[in-house]
Scaffold this motif. Structure first.
Motif, PDB file in Angstrom:
ATOM      1  N   UNK A  18       0.827  -1.198   0.000  1.00 48.24           N
ATOM      2  CA  UNK A  18       0.000   0.000   0.000  1.00 48.24           C
ATOM      3  C   UNK A  18       0.866   1.254   0.000  1.00 48.24           C
ATOM      4  N   UNK A  19       1.868   1.286   0.875  1.00 47.18           N
ATOM      5  CA  UNK A  19       2.756   2.445   0.933  1.00 47.18           C
ATOM      6  C   UNK A  19       3.546   2.585  -0.369  1.00 47.18           C
ATOM      7  N   UNK A  20       4.012   1.461  -0.915  1.00 50.65           N
ATOM      8  CA  UNK A  20       4.750   1.509  -2.174  1.00 50.65           C
ATOM      9  C   UNK A  20       3.884   2.048  -3.299  1.00 50.65           C
ATOM     10  N   UNK A  21       2.612   1.645  -3.344  1.00 49.66           N
ATOM     11  CA  UNK A  21       1.697   2.153  -4.358  1.00 49.66           C
ATOM     12  C   UNK A  21       1.626   3.678  -4.323  1.00 49.66           C
ATOM     13  N   UNK A  22       1.491   4.220  -3.112  1.00 51.82           N
ATOM     14  CA  UNK A  22       1.384   5.673  -2.968  1.00 51.82           C
ATOM     15  C   UNK A  22       2.623   6.355  -3.520  1.00 51.82           C
ATOM     16  N   UNK A  23       3.803   5.860  -3.129  1.00 55.50           N
ATOM     17  CA  UNK A  23       5.026   6.540  -3.542  1.00 55.50           C
ATOM     18  C   UNK A  23       5.357   6.317  -5.010  1.00 55.50           C
ATOM     19  N   UNK A  24       4.936   5.196  -5.572  1.00 51.98           N
ATOM     20  CA  UNK A  24       5.093   5.004  -7.016  1.00 51.98           C
ATOM     21  C   UNK A  24       4.240   6.001  -7.785  1.00 51.98           C
ATOM     22  N   UNK A  25       3.024   6.233  -7.314  1.00 53.25           N
ATOM     23  CA  UNK A  25       2.146   7.202  -7.963  1.00 53.25           C
ATOM     24  C   UNK A  25       2.703   8.618  -7.819  1.00 53.25           C
ATOM     25  N   UNK A  85      -4.748  13.760  -3.960  1.00 53.76           N
ATOM     26  CA  UNK A  85      -5.312  12.444  -3.682  1.00 53.76           C
ATOM     27  C   UNK A  85      -4.319  11.518  -3.018  1.00 53.76           C
ATOM     28  N   UNK A  86      -3.057  11.612  -3.404  1.00 51.54           N
ATOM     29  CA  UNK A  86      -2.036  10.773  -2.781  1.00 51.54           C
ATOM     30  C   UNK A  86      -1.720  11.251  -1.366  1.00 51.54           C
ATOM     31  N   UNK A  87      -1.842  12.536  -1.113  1.00 52.34           N
ATOM     32  CA  UNK A  87      -1.690  13.027   0.253  1.00 52.34           C
ATOM     33  C   UNK A  87      -2.833  12.523   1.129  1.00 52.34           C
ATOM     34  N   UNK A  88      -4.047  12.492   0.572  1.00 48.15           N
ATOM     35  CA  UNK A  88      -5.151  11.900   1.323  1.00 48.15           C
ATOM     36  C   UNK A  88      -4.913  10.406   1.521  1.00 48.15           C
ATOM     37  N   UNK A  89      -4.349   9.743   0.516  1.00 50.16           N
ATOM     38  CA  UNK A  89      -4.003   8.327   0.667  1.00 50.16           C
ATOM     39  C   UNK A  89      -3.037   8.140   1.831  1.00 50.16           C
TER      40      UNK A  89
END
Length: 316
Positions: free
Chosen positions: A28-35, A61-65
């Protein structure tokens, strides 16, 4: 309607729903940082006003993630291993958006204990609704203009210095300052703001090393604008314009999220909010399974979309 989850699900079902995974949390964390990385790369490669606006749209949206994953860790559901919830999440997703797992957890547990009552520390987020369309429009424009974000930053500084009580809601409570010296303010700022500055400094340093420090400005602009907007819409959807009271099915809402909502206001299945309040020990990636079980047993209904929720919030 009042329900006890133990009367609805078997022990085996509850145990399966509550299984946690370090691998799923790391992914989950990797997804955020890849985006985030892909967004920065796009902006650096095509530095136009349009790509800048697109980056701000996505980064909010990624900050909300990041905030949603912080919320997961506060419930010890992002990772199976406790220190990963406490430390890994804190540094990789909480500090970059100027929050921390420990203080957020202390605040958020009060929300779960008193949801829908006047003792709910988040009640100020939903109390203004329903309001008029003009009122909602003004709030959303304040978010997009950066006024809400600047106000939040000022509040965060006050909280980090120990001048204001920590909250993620709209209430402001000043703390007693008698007897405090400049050393007390310095220690508080280093303890609370130091990790935020380190996390964002590392992010900026990586971009600088890649010759693209300027794209960090999109991160700042998103934090002040689209992040504020998405947080407001998320909070309205979760609890505003419900019946209230202490019962979860009356004070909380699950909202249908299409692909656009998942990119902006509903990352990591945060839209399954009734399910989360019924079983806060269920990790985000099993909330839909819980929802499907509750639907099959006639306990929850089809969810309204975010547009419908905003119409409710502006129908006053």
């Amino acid at each position: 309607m009042s329900i006890a989850i133990r009367d609805v699900l078997s022990r085996e079902e509850m145990a399966a729903l509550c299984r946690k995974s370090d691998l799923r949390g790391a992914w989950a964390i990797l997804q955020v940082w890849l985006c985030i990385a892909a967004t920065f790369a796009l902006l650096a490669a095509y530095p136009t006003p349009l790509t800048f606006l697109l980056a701000v749209f996505i980064l909010g949206g990624q900050q909300l993630a990041c905030a949603v994953l912080t919320h997961e860790a506060a419930h010890y559901t992002l990772f199976k291993t406790r220190w990963m919830n406490e430390v890994v999440t804190d540094w990789l997703v909480a500090r970059p958006i100027w929050t921390d797992v420990k203080r957020y957890r202390q605040h958020h547990m009060g929300h779960h204990a008193h949801t829908g009552t006047e003792d709910d520390p988040d009640m100020s987020l939903v109390r203004p609704f329903p309001g008029s369309r003009a009122s909602l429009r003004r709030k959303l424009l304040r978010d997009l203009s950066g006024r809400s974000g600047l106000r939040r930053v000022i509040g965060l500084i006050g909280m980090d210095l120990g001048i204001l009580k920590y909250t993620v809601a709209a209430d402001v409570e000043r703390l007693p300052q008698e007897g405090r010296t400049w050393r007390d303010y310095l220690r508080a700022s280093l303890r609370n703001m130091g990790p935020v500055l380190i996390a964002n400094g590392v992010l900026a340093a990586v971009l600088a090393a890649l010759g693209a420090l300027w794209v960090y400005s999109a991160w700042v602009v998103a934090y002040l604008t689209t992040f504020s907007l998405y947080v407001r819409i998320r909070s309205i959807a979760e609890h505003a314009c419900t019946e209230g009271g202490p019962e979860v099915l009356n004070n909380t809402r699950t909202t249908h999220a299409n692909w656009l909502a998942r990119l902006t206001v509903a990352p990591f299945r945060v839209n399954y909010h009734v399910e989360h309040h019924l079983m806060a020990s269920v990790p985000y990636y099993r909330l839909k399974d819980l929802h499907d079980k509750l639907r099959a047993r006639g306990l929850v209904q089809p969810q309204p979309g975010y547009r419908h929720v905003l119409e409710l919030a502006s129908a006053g």
